[in-house]
Design a protein around this motif. Structure first.
Motif, short mmCIF file in Angstrom:
data_model
loop_
_atom_site.label_atom_id
_atom_site.label_comp_id
_atom_site.label_asym_id
_atom_site.label_seq_id
_atom_site.Cartn_x
_atom_site.Cartn_y
_atom_site.Cartn_z
N ARG A 34 7.71 11.15 -45.86
CA ARG A 34 6.56 11.08 -44.95
C ARG A 34 6.87 11.74 -43.61
N ARG A 38 4.85 15.08 -42.50
CA ARG A 38 3.99 14.97 -41.32
C ARG A 38 4.43 15.92 -40.22
N LEU A 54 -8.17 20.64 -44.97
CA LEU A 54 -8.04 19.64 -43.91
C LEU A 54 -8.61 20.17 -42.60
N HIS A 58 -8.21 15.75 -38.68
CA HIS A 58 -7.62 14.93 -39.74
C HIS A 58 -6.12 15.18 -39.85
N ALA A 59 -5.73 16.43 -39.76
CA ALA A 59 -4.30 16.77 -39.82
C ALA A 59 -3.55 16.17 -38.63
N HIS A 61 -4.45 13.52 -36.87
CA HIS A 61 -4.42 12.07 -37.07
C HIS A 61 -3.30 11.68 -38.04
N GLU A 62 -3.19 12.40 -39.14
CA GLU A 62 -2.15 12.11 -40.15
C GLU A 62 -0.76 12.37 -39.58
N LYS A 65 0.80 9.58 -37.32
CA LYS A 65 1.16 8.28 -37.90
C LYS A 65 2.68 8.12 -37.91
#
Length: 70
Positions: A34, A38, A54, A58-59, A61-62, A65
């Motif tokens: 991950r 990311r 994407l 959205h990219a 935001h991901e 994380k």
């Protein structure tokens, strides 16, 4: 290790400490994957994000994380 050997190992119950260690190793591997993906997502150019379907938001935001959150 072949697929059949892996299935044979999986069919045998592991001792409790081994189950804990395997579970821990799989968790750390998932976290590392991950983190790496990311980080790569955050560095992707806009045209590549569009190619994979994407939006920038959205990219972003991901990518923001933490690695432990799915």
């Amino acid at each position: 290790m072949s697929y059949n050997q892996a299935l044979a190992l999986n069919a045998q119950p592991l001792p409790p400490i081994s189950r804990v260690l395997v579970s821990l190793a799989l968790t750390v591997a998932a976290w590392e994957l991950r983190h790496r993906t990311r980080k790569q997502l955050a560095q992707m150019p806009k045209h590549m994000l569009r190619d994979i379907g994407l939006s920038e938001s959205h990219a972003e935001h991901e990518a923001e994380k933490p690695f432990w959150r799915a």
